[in-house]
Design a protein around this motif. Structure first.
Motif, PDB file in Angstrom:
ATOM      1  N   LEU A  80       0.821  -1.219   0.000  1.00 18.21           N
ATOM      2  CA  LEU A  80       0.000   0.000   0.000  1.00 18.21           C
ATOM      3  C   LEU A  80       0.855   1.268   0.000  1.00 18.21           C
ATOM      4  N   MET A  81       1.998   1.240   0.666  1.00 16.89           N
ATOM      5  CA  MET A  81       2.885   2.399   0.666  1.00 16.89           C
ATOM      6  C   MET A  81       3.410   2.673  -0.736  1.00 16.89           C
ATOM      7  N   ILE A  82       3.798   1.629  -1.441  1.00 20.32           N
ATOM      8  CA  ILE A  82       4.301   1.800  -2.812  1.00 20.32           C
ATOM      9  C   ILE A  82       3.185   2.317  -3.711  1.00 20.32           C
ATOM     10  N   ILE A  83       2.008   1.719  -3.618  1.00 20.49           N
ATOM     11  CA  ILE A  83       0.872   2.165  -4.444  1.00 20.49           C
ATOM     12  C   ILE A  83       0.529   3.617  -4.128  1.00 20.49           C
ATOM     13  N   SER A  84       0.522   3.983  -2.852  1.00 17.59           N
ATOM     14  CA  SER A  84       0.225   5.363  -2.453  1.00 17.59           C
ATOM     15  C   SER A  84       1.229   6.341  -3.046  1.00 17.59           C
ATOM     16  N   LYS A  85       2.509   5.975  -3.020  1.00 16.03           N
ATOM     17  CA  LYS A  85       3.540   6.854  -3.578  1.00 16.03           C
ATOM     18  C   LYS A  85       3.337   7.027  -5.078  1.00 16.03           C
ATOM     19  N   VAL A  86       2.970   5.957  -5.766  1.00 17.24           N
ATOM     20  CA  VAL A  86       2.703   6.040  -7.202  1.00 17.24           C
ATOM     21  C   VAL A  86       1.530   6.988  -7.457  1.00 17.24           C
ATOM     22  N   VAL A  87       0.460   6.859  -6.685  1.00 14.66           N
ATOM     23  CA  VAL A  87      -0.716   7.720  -6.846  1.00 14.66           C
ATOM     24  C   VAL A  87      -0.346   9.178  -6.583  1.00 14.66           C
ATOM     25  N   ILE A  88       0.429   9.424  -5.540  1.00 11.76           N
ATOM     26  CA  ILE A  88       0.856  10.794  -5.222  1.00 11.76           C
ATOM     27  C   ILE A  88       1.688  11.367  -6.363  1.00 11.76           C
ATOM     28  N   MET A  89       2.611  10.574  -6.877  1.00 14.72           N
ATOM     29  CA  MET A  89       3.454  11.032  -7.984  1.00 14.72           C
ATOM     30  C   MET A  89       2.606  11.358  -9.211  1.00 14.72           C
ATOM     31  N   LYS A  90       1.646  10.508  -9.516  1.00  9.64           N
ATOM     32  CA  LYS A  90       0.770  10.756 -10.670  1.00  9.64           C
ATOM     33  C   LYS A  90      -0.043  12.029 -10.472  1.00  9.64           C
ATOM     34  N   SER A  91      -0.456  12.305  -9.236  1.00  4.93           N
ATOM     35  CA  SER A  91      -1.221  13.523  -8.971  1.00  4.93           C
ATOM     36  C   SER A  91      -0.375  14.780  -9.164  1.00  4.93           C
ATOM     37  N   HIS A  92       0.947  14.632  -9.142  1.00  4.14           N
ATOM     38  CA  HIS A  92       1.862  15.740  -9.401  1.00  4.14           C
ATOM     39  C   HIS A  92       2.313  15.780 -10.864  1.00  4.14           C
ATOM     40  N   GLY A  93       1.646  14.992 -11.712  1.00  3.66           N
ATOM     41  CA  GLY A  93       1.950  14.998 -13.135  1.00  3.66           C
ATOM     42  C   GLY A  93       3.157  14.160 -13.539  1.00  3.66           C
ATOM     43  N   LYS A  94       3.655  13.342 -12.654  1.00  8.01           N
ATOM     44  CA  LYS A  94       4.801  12.469 -12.968  1.00  8.01           C
ATOM     45  C   LYS A  94       4.299  11.091 -13.371  1.00  8.01           C
TER      46      LYS A  94
END
Length: 188
Positions: free
Chosen positions: A15-29
């Motif tokens: 879940l931590m890895i998935i959360s980081k991916v979601v956060i990164m995508k929300s920043h346009g990465k």
């Protein structure tokens, strides 16, 4: 109790890895660069899912691939929980230290800056070291041949990826990466 704690720990890691991916995508990465440079990386997800199933199977007495446990004192399973918890904490610290440079795989197009602070001031590869601690913890809680093989194969995969990434970082960052390597160990 330990078998449920190790299961929760492993789920939190995912879940931590998935959360980081979601956060990164929300920043346009676009943080998922998995298997872009090495198609053999596609072997990793089935391997990880099999491990997750085996953890569930051991925790809830479902059919499993490995029947017999290796002889080990019960205190080792509590030590395994502690080791996995340490790995989870290290992973969290590493993900925070990454800021907006986190990637799954090698990003040849947008490599961002070289991260050398936070967890990366202690280890050049805290994420892989955290994964290894988690897999070691799983083996200590469920000491069987399957998890021993998973531990050995996992560490070999982590090391292979570390060498690939270091080759890329050396080529991309040059002298800055070489200086960083002289100050900070590969793992710990």
């Amino acid at each position: 109790m330990q078998k449920y704690l190790i299961l929760i720990n492993f789920i939190l890691l995912i879940l931590m890895i998935i959360s980081k991916v979601v956060i990164m995508k929300s920043h346009g990465k676009e943080p998922v660069k998995f298997a872009k440079t090495h198609k053999s990386d596609y072997l990793i997800p089935p391997f990880a899912l099999l491990c997750l199933y085996q953890i569930f199977a051991h925790a809830f007495d479902l059919p499993r691939l490995c029947g017999g446990h290796l002889e080990a004192p019960a205190v080792l399973s509590w030590f395994g929980v502690i080791v996995s918890l340490a790995g989870l904490c290290l992973l969290l610290w590493a993900l925070i230290s990454f800021k907006h440079s986190f990637r799954i795989g090698i990003d040849n197009e947008n490599p961002d800056q070289l991260i050398t602070t936070g967890a990366f001031a202690v280890s050049r590869n805290p994420v892989y070291f955290a994964f290894a601690l988690n897999v070691l913890g799983v083996f200590l809680v469920f000491p069987c041949w399957f998890f021993l093989a998973f531990l050995l194969a996992g560490c070999a995969l982590f090391h292979r990826q570390v060498l690939r990434e270091e080759e890329f970082l050396r080529a991309h960052y040059g002298e800055d990466f070489i200086k960083y390597c002289s100050k900070v160990r590969r793992y710990i």
